[in-house]
Design an enzyme around this catalytic site. Sequence first.
Site, PDB file in Angstrom:
ATOM      1  N   LYS A   1       0.934  -1.294  -0.092  1.00 22.54           N
ATOM      2  CA  LYS A   1      -0.077   0.078  -0.098  1.00 22.54           C
ATOM      3  C   LYS A   1       1.108   1.310   0.149  1.00 22.54           C
ATOM      4  O   LYS A   1       1.784   1.454   0.971  1.00 22.54           O
ATOM      5  CB  LYS A   1      -0.758  -0.155   1.365  1.00 22.54           C
ATOM      6  CG  LYS A   1      -1.771   1.308   1.274  1.00 22.54           C
ATOM      7  CD  LYS A   1      -2.924   1.088   2.533  1.00 22.54           C
ATOM      8  CE  LYS A   1      -2.483   1.722   3.776  1.00 22.54           C
ATOM      9  NZ  LYS A   1      -2.234   3.184   3.605  1.00 22.54           N
TER      10      LYS A   1
ATOM     11  N   ASP B   1      -3.562   4.278  -2.070  1.00 24.51           N
ATOM     12  CA  ASP B   1      -4.494   4.982  -0.655  1.00 24.51           C
ATOM     13  C   ASP B   1      -4.451   6.526  -0.900  1.00 24.51           C
ATOM     14  O   ASP B   1      -3.791   6.930  -0.085  1.00 24.51           O
ATOM     15  CB  ASP B   1      -3.998   4.448   0.394  1.00 24.51           C
ATOM     16  CG  ASP B   1      -5.002   4.515   1.588  1.00 24.51           C
ATOM     17  OD1 ASP B   1      -6.054   5.042   1.425  1.00 24.51           O
ATOM     18  OD2 ASP B   1      -4.438   4.430   2.837  1.00 24.51           O
TER      19      ASP B   1
ATOM     20  N   LYS C   1      -7.358   8.450  -1.111  1.00 23.82           N
ATOM     21  CA  LYS C   1      -8.646   8.732  -0.359  1.00 23.82           C
ATOM     22  C   LYS C   1      -8.930  10.143  -0.989  1.00 23.82           C
ATOM     23  O   LYS C   1      -9.471  11.120  -0.275  1.00 23.82           O
ATOM     24  CB  LYS C   1      -8.234   9.125   1.043  1.00 23.82           C
ATOM     25  CG  LYS C   1      -7.997   7.836   1.940  1.00 23.82           C
ATOM     26  CD  LYS C   1      -8.005   8.013   3.632  1.00 23.82           C
ATOM     27  CE  LYS C   1      -7.733   6.856   4.175  1.00 23.82           C
ATOM     28  NZ  LYS C   1      -6.261   6.512   4.347  1.00 23.82           N
TER      29      LYS C   1
ATOM     30  N   ASP D   1     -13.692  14.930  -3.818  1.00 26.92           N
ATOM     31  CA  ASP D   1     -13.888  16.360  -4.442  1.00 26.92           C
ATOM     32  C   ASP D   1     -15.115  16.007  -5.384  1.00 26.92           C
ATOM     33  O   ASP D   1     -15.974  15.146  -5.326  1.00 26.92           O
ATOM     34  CB  ASP D   1     -12.702  16.410  -5.470  1.00 26.92           C
ATOM     35  CG  ASP D   1     -12.298  18.079  -5.619  1.00 26.92           C
ATOM     36  OD1 ASP D   1     -13.314  18.620  -5.723  1.00 26.92           O
ATOM     37  OD2 ASP D   1     -11.281  18.349  -5.360  1.00 26.92           O
TER      38      ASP D   1
ATOM     39  N   THR E   1     -11.269   6.166  11.208  1.00 30.62           N
ATOM     40  CA  THR E   1     -11.251   5.405  12.410  1.00 30.62           C
ATOM     41  C   THR E   1     -10.830   6.709  13.347  1.00 30.62           C
ATOM     42  O   THR E   1     -10.804   6.468  14.773  1.00 30.62           O
ATOM     43  CB  THR E   1     -10.571   4.336  12.500  1.00 30.62           C
ATOM     44  OG1 THR E   1      -9.209   4.451  11.966  1.00 30.62           O
ATOM     45  CG2 THR E   1     -11.261   3.108  11.881  1.00 30.62           C
TER      46      THR E   1
ATOM     47  N   ARG F   1       3.290  -0.877  10.555  1.00 25.97           N
ATOM     48  CA  ARG F   1       4.393  -1.003  11.594  1.00 25.97           C
ATOM     49  C   ARG F   1       4.533  -2.301  12.106  1.00 25.97           C
ATOM     50  O   ARG F   1       5.778  -2.611  12.580  1.00 25.97           O
ATOM     51  CB  ARG F   1       4.119   0.276  12.630  1.00 25.97           C
ATOM     52  CG  ARG F   1       4.470   1.505  11.981  1.00 25.97           C
ATOM     53  CD  ARG F   1       3.757   2.762  12.911  1.00 25.97           C
ATOM     54  NE  ARG F   1       2.217   2.688  13.085  1.00 25.97           N
ATOM     55  CZ  ARG F   1       1.524   3.471  13.629  1.00 25.97           C
ATOM     56  NH1 ARG F   1       2.044   4.115  14.490  1.00 25.97           N
ATOM     57  NH2 ARG F   1       0.166   2.994  13.795  1.00 25.97           N
TER      58      ARG F   1
HETATM   59  O1  C5P Z   1       1.148   0.868  11.032  1.00 29.69           O
HETATM   60  P1  C5P Z   1      -0.538   0.607  11.045  1.00 29.69           P
HETATM   61  O2  C5P Z   1      -0.566  -0.800  10.921  1.00 29.69           O
HETATM   62  O3  C5P Z   1      -0.976   1.258  12.007  1.00 29.69           O
HETATM   63  O4  C5P Z   1      -0.762   1.264   9.612  1.00 29.69           O
HETATM   64  C1  C5P Z   1      -2.022   1.314   9.157  1.00 29.69           C
HETATM   65  C2  C5P Z   1      -2.112   1.734   7.722  1.00 29.69           C
HETATM   66  O5  C5P Z   1      -3.606   1.971   7.498  1.00 29.69           O
HETATM   67  C3  C5P Z   1      -1.574   3.206   7.694  1.00 29.69           C
HETATM   68  O6  C5P Z   1      -1.196   3.444   6.261  1.00 29.69           O
HETATM   69  C4  C5P Z   1      -2.696   4.105   7.824  1.00 29.69           C
HETATM   70  O7  C5P Z   1      -2.830   5.344   7.246  1.00 29.69           O
HETATM   71  C5  C5P Z   1      -3.841   3.390   7.124  1.00 29.69           C
HETATM   72  N1  C5P Z   1      -5.275   3.487   7.739  1.00 29.69           N
HETATM   73  C6  C5P Z   1      -5.638   3.513   9.161  1.00 29.69           C
HETATM   74  N2  C5P Z   1      -7.036   3.619   9.444  1.00 29.69           N
HETATM   75  C7  C5P Z   1      -7.982   4.096   8.419  1.00 29.69           C
HETATM   76  C8  C5P Z   1      -7.588   4.203   7.180  1.00 29.69           C
HETATM   77  C9  C5P Z   1      -6.436   3.900   7.075  1.00 29.69           C
HETATM   78  O8  C5P Z   1      -4.541   3.286   9.841  1.00 29.69           O
HETATM   79  N3  C5P Z   1      -9.116   4.065   8.830  1.00 29.69           N
END
Ligand code: C5P
Length: 229
Positions: free
Chosen positions: A35, A63, A65, A68, A118, A209
């Site tokens: 992603k 991603d 998002k 517009d 979220t 992460r």
């Molecule tokens: O590092 P981590 O597992 O928290 O990464 C989650 C990924 O999902 C990040 O790229 C974050 O921007 C994305 N994301 C999220 N919650 C959302 C939509 C996207 O954590 N509601």
Amino acid sequence: MPQTKAPIAVALDAPDVETAARWANAVTPYVSVVKVGLELFCRTGPSIVETVRGGTGVGLFLDLKLHDIPNTVAGAARSVARLKPKYLTVHAGGGAAMVRAAVEAAPDVCIAAVTVLTSLNDEALGAIGLAGPPQDAVRRLAVLAVGAGAGALVCSPQEVSLVRSEVGPDVVLITPGVRPAGADAQDQARVATPEQALRDGADLLVIGRPITGAADPGAAAARIAAALS
Ligand code: C5P
């Protein structure tokens, strides 16, 4: 190397191109999707896509998002469709005409609609006029987006079973906020393990992460993938 790659999209939230390429190279033997988010795409431009694909067949999740007026979103979706992403995100809150514009502009791309971020709690949702239980807004926006042709929805692991019951079996449900048992939740407020998220109906798990922050991202991806097989 596993026969079937795990239904995981590794979030390449890297500070620079080299790091993103290194992470992608390490995880692609084990996961089906990588992603690229707004930060990396805005910094590097479209060339990042070929860099992280590296000639492999890994699926690309763009991603961005988008949100517009329909004409502008259609133009943006058309522009990035040439990069052949598997998934492209738009905000369901842009309305049915906007989601449909993306779907029609990029017919070979699975348009994934984000229902409610979220990061928004009840108070923040009330402040933008979405008062009431967040689940109500999630349900409403999920149905709207699917009705407008979205092939996928992004939702939290806590919402996945609710959304699945609303939209049926054919929509791809993508869930971030996934943490292996015992892993640090970091800034994710509502997390679930990969196994739980899949059991609840998720099709694709976004994990960043816990994989990219590991000393050996390839080994971390392999471990999580093996636990799912
Ligand atoms: O590092 P981590 O597992 O928290 O990464 C989650 C990924 O999902 C990040 O790229 C974050 O921007 C994305 N994301 C999220 N919650 C959302 C939509 C996207 O954590 N509601």
